[in-house]
Motif scaffolding. Structure first.
Motif, PDB file in Angstrom:
ATOM      1  N   ILE A   9      20.041   9.587  31.429  1.00 28.80           N
ATOM      2  CA  ILE A   9      20.009   8.814  30.188  1.00 28.80           C
ATOM      3  C   ILE A   9      19.934   7.344  30.552  1.00 28.80           C
ATOM      4  N   ALA A  10      19.030   6.634  29.867  1.00 25.65           N
ATOM      5  CA  ALA A  10      18.897   5.206  30.119  1.00 25.65           C
ATOM      6  C   ALA A  10      19.555   4.446  28.973  1.00 25.65           C
ATOM      7  N   LEU A  11      20.485   3.602  29.302  1.00 25.91           N
ATOM      8  CA  LEU A  11      21.156   2.796  28.287  1.00 25.91           C
ATOM      9  C   LEU A  11      20.730   1.348  28.454  1.00 25.91           C
ATOM     10  N   ASP A  12      20.421   0.727  27.360  1.00 21.81           N
ATOM     11  CA  ASP A  12      19.975  -0.661  27.389  1.00 21.81           C
ATOM     12  C   ASP A  12      20.952  -1.447  26.537  1.00 21.81           C
ATOM     13  N   ARG A  13      21.557  -2.465  27.102  1.00 26.66           N
ATOM     14  CA  ARG A  13      22.601  -3.121  26.320  1.00 26.66           C
ATOM     15  C   ARG A  13      22.672  -4.598  26.635  1.00 26.66           C
TER      16      ARG A  13
END
Lengths: 277, 366, 275
Positions: B334-338
């Protein structure tokens, strides 16, 4: 001499009739579907409020995002010029104006002649603009006019972490669902907008006399909050802040005539410059 | 400034800050300073720094610079910058422009490639840093003092490694968020204290368990991860972080510096440049992905979390390649962008919980 | 056995009670002060309609943003799993679910048992969600519900930049101020949203048996454009798509209660929640 100024913004359409630097009447309407009709209504309302006849209007100048919509305008002028002109005419000592509208934030330094010397506009991000306030007031069910009184009841503002306007809304909704008080949230939003605006204002040498205009200036508390975050006094423009651009446009329309009328007009302008210095 | 540093400061010790993992703490320590890894946590916002950066600059850098503008780093006696990424490089320019403390600032240039020549170049740069500290503070960094520092830091790294190894077991004794807390603390206090603290922690970890039945085991990679709360949030959703590859994590203790050499500076150069790399290093992707694959295998991880800060150019590219490689390997990603300190916890919770459910569904099928 | 699902979102709270393959009761209300009070209110209403009390419910599962704060729920699942299972339970052929809600846009893929095996969700940006549609339709003075019906493709569609849902408004206003046909602008807005959803959906394997849930599923224009872009036929769910999450939660609760598989029978839905 009677002139008409139009400011076609991204959210509202403003018209203002001016005679010798005095506002005779103005009208503000939300922009929307039948744009031509809205413009015509705004014009009629404005002319009616001013109590003049259409033919008495000698010059018309339009400004704003949709300036080209006013086909019969004698000229289209950039919003920076109109805002500076309006602020400077109302207060010869002002050195800069911050205008916070629907989608745009303008910070403009005004020179001794009422012309923009330097300016800064927000990038494609609405996080400090009136749109955010509008969205939030909508989702929290607090009319824009009572934001100010809601905010001043708070002493413990909730800071927003999200810089995106749409996500700020969802953050607000969830904070509000968790039981945060409305006034704390509103004060937090006003502070986050102020800090954004202050960030833009830092890029321009704004001088000591800063004036605030635009729809957001109608929220009284905002002026104080912005002043605090910039460590200075800020004064609100002494007219309805939303029509500043339209008023400036009408003033510039007046100037166009003065140039033709020669000596008397220019004499008056010179005196103003001296006072300013 | 933390309490420990305040005490040291009161006793007259000097503190030197540094950015990124390519600045050898050993060198700073040998000069008599307490090395302090610069951090953006505990920032109050980006109000003052946003005027210096555009809205498409990294939020970590903005938070860090905002702290500096508000005097939160005034306790530093010196500061070493490096060309980690372009955002942080520009922070150096803004730092100079704003004219903020400290007086001693050094910009360390670290090569972007891995080769014998690059190591030589880097050795030269480290010697430059060494002499610039020596000149500015009238100290002498002798090889023997540097040797001592190296061995102290090696000891610290070895201890961290021991803790990390414990996370390979089925019963995990320490949470990923707790480990980040340890890393964060031990890069802000004197190394001597770190060693005592770490020895203490190891004693207490024996027999401890933080794992719960349904948790999936994940490897966490990302950039600029400093917020303990963020990892807690992820772990509370049902993902137990057993290994990481973040600046404040495994690369720190991956390799040790060679001891007992004639030239400790070259030994430092060798270690720092050839250590587990950051995506800033060109042509080293294979080694990075290999180390991730290895971690997944040796820590028995079920999945990989790719966390990245918005506008991070290095990790944007890396993230896509990682996803591709993991797909081939059959490891869920899972790629999280924050944003740094970006809140938005509701969406992250949903995303991570759904990811855990997905991994559990896939596991149930096998 | 009777099970219940309670979905508390940011704008509405939903409750569904099922028994076997029959939906006994379903309710949607706007959220109250807290997720806790919303859930209690909507559940009480649903129970009243069914003539049941809380004691009759064997197991209740919560979902949605407020899922952690619901006192009577024995378990919670993410809304992604629930939407997947809910849509699948209502129509057993469905394998892909595109859910376009207020703030989120998700594409969910489920296996032959309705269990989610992959998903993708919009990043930290609301462009391409229901909220941006709402904002943009307000800007051109069109009712949000009308936006799908009045849309009409022009010869050359205006490109609306999809960088930011608020700044999309600038492109929209530009066209409006150029006095373009309102139907064409409406189409362009729908197109911009569909394009975003397509961008997300493309990263997953899209099955031919796809359904669209969430508020935006009522927009015909977007659905048609998506069908064309993804070259699929979109199936419609037999009940109000807003309820899919709560239905899924109820099915999860049922599965949790007696660990059996879902009965392979067609679902019976009360008329008032049918579409």
């Amino acid at each position: 001499m009677i002139t008409l100024g139009f400011d076609i913004g991204t959210r509202y359409i403003k018209a203002c009739v001016v005679r010798d630097e005095k506002i005779m009447g103005y009208s503000i309407r939300e922009s929307g579907r039948n744009i031509r009709e809205i413009i015509d209504t705004t014009r009629e309302e404005c002319v009616h409020a001013a109590g003049v006849k259409k033919r008495e209007i000698k010059k018309t100048v339009s400004t704003g995002y949709g300036a080209s919509l006013i086909h019969d305008a004698d000229r289209q002028i950039g919003i920076e010029q109109c805002l500076s002109k309006a602020a400077w005419t109302l207060n010869g000592y002002c050195t800069s104006i911050v205008d916070i509208g629907g989608l745009f934030i303008h910070v403009i330094r005004i020179d001794a002649h009422g012309k923009p010397a330097d300016s800064c506009e927000n990038e494609t991000c609405a996080s400090g603009s009136g749109k955010l306030l509008e969205i939030i007031s909508g989702s929290m069910n607090i009319p824009l006019s009572s934001l100010s009184e809601t905010a001043i009841r708070s002493s413990n503002p909730h800071f927003l972490t999200s810089s995106c306007a749409v996500f700020a809304e969802s953050e607000i909704v969830s904070l509000s669902n968790q039981g945060a008080s409305k006034s704390d949230l509103i004060l937090g939003i006003l502070q986050s907008i102020a800090s954004k605006v202050a960030g833009y204002a830092d890029r321009v040498d704004t001088g000591s006399g800063m004036v605030i205009s635009g729809g957001v200036a109608k929220v009284d508390a905002f002026k104080t909050i912005l002043g605090k975050s910039m460590n200075r006094e800020i004064s609100k423009i002494p007219i309805d802040p939303q029509i500043t651009g339209a008023y400036g446009a009408a003033l510039i329309a007046g100037d166009m005539e003065i140039k033709f009328s020669g000596f008397f007009g220019s004499f008056k302008k010179d005196r103003k410059i001296k006072e300013n210095k | 400034m933390n309490f420990r540093l305040e005490l040291e400061k009161a006793e007259g010790r000097k503190i030197m800050g540094y950015f990124c993992s390519y600045v050898p703490e050993e060198l700073i320590h040998a000069a008599g300073f307490i090395p302090y890894r610069m951090r953006a946590v505990e920032s109050a916002g980006t109000k003052d720094s946003s005027g210096y950066f555009s809205s498409t600059n990294c939020s970590y850098v903005k938070h860090c610079f905002d702290k500096a503008l508000n005097g939160k780093f005034d306790f530093l006696d010196g500061l070493v910058f490096m060309n980690g990424c372009d955002h942080s490089r520009r922070m150096y320019d803004n730092w100079l422009h704003a004219g903020i403390k400290p007086d001693f600032m050094h910009f360390l240039t670290v090569p972007h490639i891995l080769s014998g020549m690059a190591v030589d170049h880097y050795t030269g740069q480290l010697n430059k840093l060494k002499s610039s500290i020596e000149n500015a503070f009238q100290v002498n960094i002798t090889p023997s003092v540097l040797e001592e520092s190296v061995s102290l830091y090696n000891k610290k790294r070895a201890l961290l490694r021991t803790i990390s190894e414990m996370r390979k077991h089925d019963i995990v004794p320490v949470r990923g968020s707790e480990f980040l807390k340890i890393m964060s603390a031990t890069t802000a206090i004197p190394v001597e204290d770190s060693i005592t603290i770490l020895q203490d922690i190891i004693k207490n970890l024996d027999g401890r368990s933080v794992s719960s039945g349904n948790d999936i085991r994940v490897v966490f990679t990302g950039c600029g991860t400093e917020e303990v709360e963020y990892l807690e949030l992820i772990e509370d959703c049902g993902a137990s972080i057993v290994a990481d590859k973040i600046c404040l994590g495994s690369p720190y203790y991956a390799t040790l510096v060679k001891e007992n050499t004639d030239d400790p500076v070259s030994a430092l150069s060798e270690r720092y440049l050839t250590n587990l790399s950051c995506p800033r290093m060109v042509d080293d992707f294979r080694r990075r992905i290999q180390s991730i694959k290895q971690s997944i295998e040796s820590f028995h991880a079920d999945a990989l979390i790719l966390d990245k800060l918005e506008f991070c150019t290095y990790f944007s590219g890396e993230s896509l390649l990682f996803q591709k490689e993991m797909k081939e390997l059959g490891v869920p990603v899972i790629a999280l962008d924050r944003e740094f300190l970006g809140g938005n916890t509701g969406q992250i919770k949903t995303r991570v919980q759904a990811f855990c459910e997905k991994v559990n569904n896939l596991k149930a099928k096998i | 056995m009777i099970s219940a699902g309670c979905d508390v979102g940011s704008l509405t709270a939903k409750a569904v009670i099922i028994e076997g393959n029959r939906i006994i009761s379903a309710k949607i209300i706007p959220v109250a002060e807290t997720p806790r009070s919303s859930s209690e209110k909507v559940m009480t209403e649903a129970l009243n309609t069914a003539g049941l009390t809380m004691d009759d419910i064997n197991c209740c599962c919560s979902t949605g943003y407020g899922r952690h704060d619901i006192p009577f729920a024995r378990m919670n699942m993410s809304e992604i799993s629930c939407h997947g299972l809910g849509a699948f339970w209502l129509d057993r052929s469905i394998r892909t679910i595109i859910d376009i809600g207020g703030q989120d846009c998700k594409v969910i893929s489920v296996d032959e048992n309705g269990m989610m095996n992959d998903f993708i969700m919009n990043e930290k940006c609301a462009a391409g969600t229901g909220r941006s549609l709402e904002i943009l339709s307000k800007a051109i003075g069109v009712d949000y519900k009308e936006l799908g019906d009045i849309a009409l493709p022009a010869k050359k569609t205006v490109e609306i930049s999809s960088k930011c849902s608020i700044f999309m408004e600038l492109d929209v206003m530009r066209r409006l101020y150029q006095e373009a046909d309102i139907r064409e602008i409406a189409y362009a807005i729908n197109h911009a949203v569909a394009k975003r959803v397509y961008g997300l959906a493309r990263t997953l394997k899209i099955h031919n048996d796809t359904c669209v849930t969430g508020g935006v599923s009522k927009n015909v224009s977007i659905c048609n454009q998506l069908e064309e872009m993804l070259s699929i036929t979109i199936k419609r769910l037999p009940l109000d798509p807003q309820l899919a999450g709560a239905v899924g939660a109820a099915v999860f609760a049922m599965k949790h209660g007696d660990l059996n598989k879902i009965e392979d029978e067609s679902v019976k839905i009360p008329e008032e929640v049918c579409v």
